[in-house]
Design an enzyme around this catalytic site. Structure first.
Site, PDB file in Angstrom:
ATOM      1  N   ASN A   9       0.867  -1.176   0.000  1.00 10.89           N
ATOM      2  CA  ASN A   9       0.000   0.000   0.000  1.00 10.89           C
ATOM      3  C   ASN A   9       0.904   1.227   0.000  1.00 10.89           C
ATOM      4  O   ASN A   9       1.490   1.567   1.022  1.00 10.89           O
ATOM      5  CB  ASN A   9      -0.888  -0.033   1.265  1.00 10.89           C
ATOM      6  CG  ASN A   9      -1.674   1.254   1.450  1.00 10.89           C
ATOM      7  OD1 ASN A   9      -1.739   2.087   0.541  1.00 10.89           O
ATOM      8  ND2 ASN A   9      -2.274   1.417   2.627  1.00 10.89           N
ATOM      9  N   LYS A  11       0.128   4.238  -0.247  1.00 14.52           N
ATOM     10  CA  LYS A  11      -0.509   5.447   0.306  1.00 14.52           C
ATOM     11  C   LYS A  11      -0.251   6.623  -0.649  1.00 14.52           C
ATOM     12  O   LYS A  11      -0.130   6.405  -1.851  1.00 14.52           O
ATOM     13  CB  LYS A  11      -0.014   5.723   1.725  1.00 14.52           C
ATOM     14  CG  LYS A  11      -0.110   4.463   2.600  1.00 14.52           C
ATOM     15  CD  LYS A  11       0.009   4.718   4.055  1.00 14.52           C
ATOM     16  CE  LYS A  11      -0.066   3.390   4.795  1.00 14.52           C
ATOM     17  NZ  LYS A  11      -0.209   3.540   6.225  1.00 14.52           N
ATOM     18  N   HIS A  94      -9.625   1.039   4.807  1.00 21.86           N
ATOM     19  CA  HIS A  94      -8.348   1.270   5.507  1.00 21.86           C
ATOM     20  C   HIS A  94      -8.598   2.263   6.645  1.00 21.86           C
ATOM     21  O   HIS A  94      -9.420   3.181   6.507  1.00 21.86           O
ATOM     22  CB  HIS A  94      -7.317   1.822   4.519  1.00 21.86           C
ATOM     23  CG  HIS A  94      -5.942   1.889   5.097  1.00 21.86           C
ATOM     24  ND1 HIS A  94      -5.560   2.891   5.964  1.00 21.86           N
ATOM     25  CD2 HIS A  94      -4.874   1.070   4.970  1.00 21.86           C
ATOM     26  CE1 HIS A  94      -4.304   2.680   6.332  1.00 21.86           C
ATOM     27  NE2 HIS A  94      -3.864   1.577   5.736  1.00 21.86           N
ATOM     28  N   GLU A  96      -7.087   4.758   7.603  1.00 20.98           N
ATOM     29  CA  GLU A  96      -6.937   6.172   7.234  1.00 20.98           C
ATOM     30  C   GLU A  96      -8.187   6.666   6.502  1.00 20.98           C
ATOM     31  O   GLU A  96      -8.572   7.838   6.646  1.00 20.98           O
ATOM     32  CB  GLU A  96      -5.661   6.360   6.394  1.00 20.98           C
ATOM     33  CG  GLU A  96      -4.414   6.234   7.271  1.00 20.98           C
ATOM     34  CD  GLU A  96      -3.186   5.662   6.584  1.00 20.98           C
ATOM     35  OE1 GLU A  96      -3.095   5.701   5.344  1.00 20.98           O
ATOM     36  OE2 GLU A  96      -2.299   5.148   7.304  1.00 20.98           O
ATOM     37  N   GLU A 166      -5.592  -4.824  10.454  1.00 20.61           N
ATOM     38  CA  GLU A 166      -4.582  -3.784  10.654  1.00 20.61           C
ATOM     39  C   GLU A 166      -4.921  -2.998  11.912  1.00 20.61           C
ATOM     40  O   GLU A 166      -5.704  -2.040  11.854  1.00 20.61           O
ATOM     41  CB  GLU A 166      -4.561  -2.822   9.458  1.00 20.61           C
ATOM     42  CG  GLU A 166      -4.161  -3.468   8.151  1.00 20.61           C
ATOM     43  CD  GLU A 166      -3.587  -2.440   7.193  1.00 20.61           C
ATOM     44  OE1 GLU A 166      -2.416  -2.601   6.806  1.00 20.61           O
ATOM     45  OE2 GLU A 166      -4.271  -1.467   6.864  1.00 20.61           O
ATOM     46  N   GLY A 172       2.147   2.425  10.711  1.00 24.08           N
ATOM     47  CA  GLY A 172       3.100   3.518  10.574  1.00 24.08           C
ATOM     48  C   GLY A 172       3.766   3.937  11.874  1.00 24.08           C
ATOM     49  O   GLY A 172       4.415   4.981  11.942  1.00 24.08           O
ATOM     50  N   SER A 211       3.157  -1.964  10.450  1.00 27.00           N
ATOM     51  CA  SER A 211       4.588  -2.014  10.733  1.00 27.00           C
ATOM     52  C   SER A 211       5.218  -3.378  10.455  1.00 27.00           C
ATOM     53  O   SER A 211       6.098  -3.829  11.186  1.00 27.00           O
ATOM     54  CB  SER A 211       4.876  -1.562  12.173  1.00 27.00           C
ATOM     55  OG  SER A 211       4.474  -0.215  12.360  1.00 27.00           O
ATOM     56  N   GLY A 233       4.853   1.420   4.795  1.00 33.38           N
ATOM     57  CA  GLY A 233       6.177   2.040   4.668  1.00 33.38           C
ATOM     58  C   GLY A 233       7.203   1.159   3.975  1.00 33.38           C
ATOM     59  O   GLY A 233       7.932   1.632   3.083  1.00 33.38           O
TER      60      GLY A 233
HETATM   61  P1  PGA Z   1       2.684   0.386   7.690  1.00 30.92           P
HETATM   62  O1  PGA Z   1       1.226   0.601   6.995  1.00 30.92           O
HETATM   63  O2  PGA Z   1       3.228  -0.906   7.138  1.00 30.92           O
HETATM   64  O3  PGA Z   1       3.465   1.573   7.282  1.00 30.92           O
HETATM   65  O4  PGA Z   1       2.424   0.307   9.158  1.00 30.92           O
HETATM   66  C1  PGA Z   1       0.367  -0.461   6.758  1.00 30.92           C
HETATM   67  C2  PGA Z   1      -0.899   0.039   6.111  1.00 30.92           C
HETATM   68  O5  PGA Z   1      -1.358   1.129   6.455  1.00 30.92           O
HETATM   69  O6  PGA Z   1      -1.490  -0.646   5.258  1.00 30.92           O
END
Ligand code: PGA
Length: 249
Positions: A9, A11, A94, A96, A166, A172, A211, A233
């Protein structure tokens, strides 16, 4: 046996030149991998990714979709448009999107339906906040988020979908759920589906996200109900992403 899936992803990250290099790295290494690999770039780069991935085993996904098929919805992108650009997957719900853009369980369920109507495979993201975990409400929140889709579309809809657990507190932040914490929730998700249809539950791929790094991927993916990962990330760094894919082999 469920084939593992590792989805990146991106983002709101990327640029034409940077994407070219990242996609070239990923496609070059992907053919030897046992897991399925997908990348989900921002909308404007779907065409670029579609051509960069042509002839490779790497699948394309989008990060969101409109619940509407077409019409006066300025700024929105429909599921059929995503399908036309070669998307196989679309992330839905998601945290977000839920937290920053007001997507409720009900909206996510309508988007899920719109995605499947266009032939896309929804990746339904579920997750509790830190406050919800600390107050002992993790399982209730996850069950509620999942029920919104099950109640609207029935369990058969989950036969053509993927779930991603998640935890919001792990996204993140560098803090990942422990393999045991993740496995507990993944098992509960599968059990909730199994009550309705054991076969669908058995075939359902449930990814972990939050993460995931090369250092923790092997242990996470080794859990019996973790069928791969949704990577944020680390999906922007070709070497890290590919190490995570290897961990799913
Ligand atoms: P992250 O994000 O690996 O940076 O924690 C995961 C995601 O939001 O899908």
């Amino acid at each position: 046996m469920r084939k593992k899936l590792v989805a990146g992803n991106w983002k709101m990250h990327g640029a034409l030149q940077q994407n070219t290099a990242l996609l070239a790295h990923i496609t070059a290494a992907a053919s030897g991998m046992a897991c399925e690999i997908a990348v989900c770039p921002p909308y404007p780069y779907l065409a670029q990714a579609q051509s960069a991935l042509a002839g490779s085993v790497v699948a394309l996904g989008a990060q969101s979709v409109s619940e509407h098929a077409c019409g006066a919805f300025t700024g929105e992108v429909s599921a059929s448009m995503l399908a036309e650009f070669g998307c196989r997957y679309v992330l839905l719900g998601h945290s977000e999107r839920r937290g920053l853009f007001g997507e409720t369980d009900a909206i996510v369920a309508v988007k899920f339906e719109a995605a499947q109507k266009a032939g896309l495979l929804p990746v339904l993201c579920l997750g509790e906040t830190l406050g919800e975990r600390e107050s002992g409400n993790t399982m209730r929140v996850i069950a509620r988020q999942l029920s919104a889709v099950l109640d609207r579309l029935g369990v058969a809809a989950m036969a053509s979908a993927v779930v991603a657990y998640e935890p919001v507190w792990a996204i993140g932040t560098g803090v990942t759920a422990s393999p045991a914490q993740a496995q507990e929730v993944h098992a509960a998700i599968r059990a909730q589906v199994a009550v309705l249809d054991a076969g669908v539950a058995e075939g359902l791929r449930i990814l972990y996200g939050g993460s995931v790094k090369p250092q923790n991927a092997v242990e996470l993916f080794g859990q019996s109900d973790i069928d791969g990962g949704l990577i944020g990330g680390a999906a922007l760094v070709a070497d890290d992403f590919l190490k995570i894919c290897l961990a799913a082999n």
